[in-house]
Enzyme design. Structure first.
Site, PDB file in Angstrom:
ATOM      1  N   GLY A   1      34.623 -29.653  56.257  1.00  0.00           N
ATOM      2  CA  GLY A   1      33.224 -29.470  55.913  1.00  0.00           C
ATOM      3  C   GLY A   1      33.042 -29.406  54.407  1.00  0.00           C
ATOM      4  CB  ALA A   2      29.992 -29.518  52.308  1.00  0.00           C
TER       5      ALA A   2
ATOM      6  CE1 TYR B   1      34.275 -13.702  43.303  1.00  0.00           C
ATOM      7  CE2 TYR B   1      32.107 -14.596  42.812  1.00  0.00           C
ATOM      8  CZ  TYR B   1      33.164 -14.435  43.682  1.00  0.00           C
ATOM      9  OH  TYR B   1      33.110 -15.018  44.928  1.00  0.00           O
TER      10      TYR B   1
ATOM     11  CB  ILE C   1      34.493 -17.526  53.605  1.00  0.00           C
ATOM     12  CG1 ILE C   1      35.968 -17.594  53.175  1.00  0.00           C
ATOM     13  CG2 ILE C   1      33.565 -17.653  52.411  1.00  0.00           C
ATOM     14  CD1 ILE C   1      36.399 -16.462  52.272  1.00  0.00           C
ATOM     15  CB  THR C   2      31.324 -17.443  58.078  1.00  0.00           C
ATOM     16  OG1 THR C   2      32.284 -18.499  58.151  1.00  0.00           O
ATOM     17  CG2 THR C   2      29.982 -17.926  58.609  1.00  0.00           C
TER      18      THR C   2
ATOM     19  CG  HIS D   1      26.543  -7.340  51.081  1.00  0.00           C
ATOM     20  ND1 HIS D   1      27.415  -6.691  50.244  1.00  0.00           N
ATOM     21  CD2 HIS D   1      26.715  -8.663  50.853  1.00  0.00           C
ATOM     22  CE1 HIS D   1      28.092  -7.588  49.541  1.00  0.00           C
ATOM     23  NE2 HIS D   1      27.686  -8.782  49.891  1.00  0.00           N
TER      24      HIS D   1
ATOM     25  CD  GLU E   1      27.138  -3.485  49.515  1.00  0.00           C
ATOM     26  OE1 GLU E   1      26.936  -4.220  48.534  1.00  0.00           O
ATOM     27  OE2 GLU E   1      27.190  -3.911  50.684  1.00  0.00           O
TER      28      GLU E   1
END
Length: 300
Positions: free
Chosen positions: A18-19, A163, A100-101, A249, A211
């Site tokens: 997939g992409a 990140y 990841i989904t 989230h 969080e």
């Protein structure tokens, strides 16, 4: 050393054709990850070229594991099919499944998490950026070029905050960074990673990013008090979040006094964890804590 992921890890990608799977498989390969193939029942037997490297596509996780010895699977599978994909990985004996989904129904997550535990498969996610051991392997979507190998372990609910801390502390570097995801039901928790980093001889300090919503950070505070001897620095996102509104989230929602950033900060500080109120302030706390220990840090 590292936790969960090393240069010896053999990574399979479910949804590789997939992409998103194509894009991030290429990035994982560029980071030095030993990607050994992908899974797509409709394209079994084909190969996909990634900058001159032919990657085989298998019809099932079982076939891929039998052929390649894969021990990690990264899943870029649409929400409607994610439950079956994780269960297939667990049934094939994959020790680590990185989901990841985002947008997976909570009921589906409960089902596949329980199934994976029964099969002995650790799940990271869903709705997570994955994990990276800098200089060794990258399983997921974390940028590999924003930090270096080092002595800080990072566990985080948030991908983007992962990140940012990686970049701000890039001169110090990280042993492993784990994005556990922000859904209400996740397979690997702060507590799991705290225990793993505590046991890792090359992790000297742990950064915990939480969080609003739920009580994971409060439970992590209890774990730190009882089982963690290494210094911990934390950040809790959501100090200005309005009550009763989901923020980012699916698990990030405050109800009354439950799950607020300030309540979590208080719980962590009560057990000796230094908590920053911004990511940059948290990075400074890490520097201060390490500098007070050995004075080996380059200027930030």
């Amino acid at each position: 050393m590292a936790i969960y992921l090393t240069r010896e890890s053999k990574v399979l990608v479910q949804g590789m054709t997939g992409a998103e799977g194509m894009r991030h498989t290429r990035r994982m390969l560029a980071a030095g990850t030993d990607v050994v193939g992908g899974v797509n029942p409709r394209k079994a037997g084909r190969t996909v070229d990634f900058d001159g490297r032919a990657m085989p596509v298998f019809g099932s996780v079982h076939d891929a594991r039998e052929t390649t010895g894969a021990d990690v699977s990264v899943l870029f599978v649409p929400p409607a099919f994610s439950k079956d994909a994780v269960m297939e990985a667990a049934d094939a004996g994959i020790p680590l499944a990185v989901v990841i989904t985002e947008g997976i129904p909570v009921h589906d997550a409960v089902v596949f998490q329980a199934h994976a535990r029964r099969r002995g498969t650790r799940v990271i996610g869903p709705n997570c950026p994955g994990l990276i051991t800098p200089g060794q392997s990258n399983a997921g979507i974390i940028p590999a070029d924003i930090t270096e190998p080092g002595r800080v372990g990072l566990v985080s609910k948030s991908g983007t905050l992962t990140y940012q801390l990686m970049y701000e502390l890039r001169d110090i570097g990280f042993s492993t960074c784990v994005g556990i995801g922000g859904d209400p039901v996740v397979g690997t928790t702060h507590i799991d990673c705290l225990a793993a980093f505590e046991a890792d001889p090359e992790t000297e300090l742990i950064v915990l990013i939480g969080e609003i919503g739920g009580d994971a950070e409060e439970r992590a505070a209890t774990c730190i008090a009882e089982h963690v001897t290494k210094p911990v620095v934390a950040y809790v996102a959501g100090f200005t979040a309005p009550e009763g509104r989901t923020m980012g989230h699916a698990g990030a929602i405050v109800s009354g006094s439950s799950g607020t950033a300030r309540a979590k900060k208080a719980a962590l500080e009560a057990v000796g964890v230094r908590v920053g109120e911004t990511p940059s302030a948290t990075a400074r706390l890490v520097r201060d804590r390490l500098a007070s220990t050995d004075g080996r840090l380059a200027p930030g």
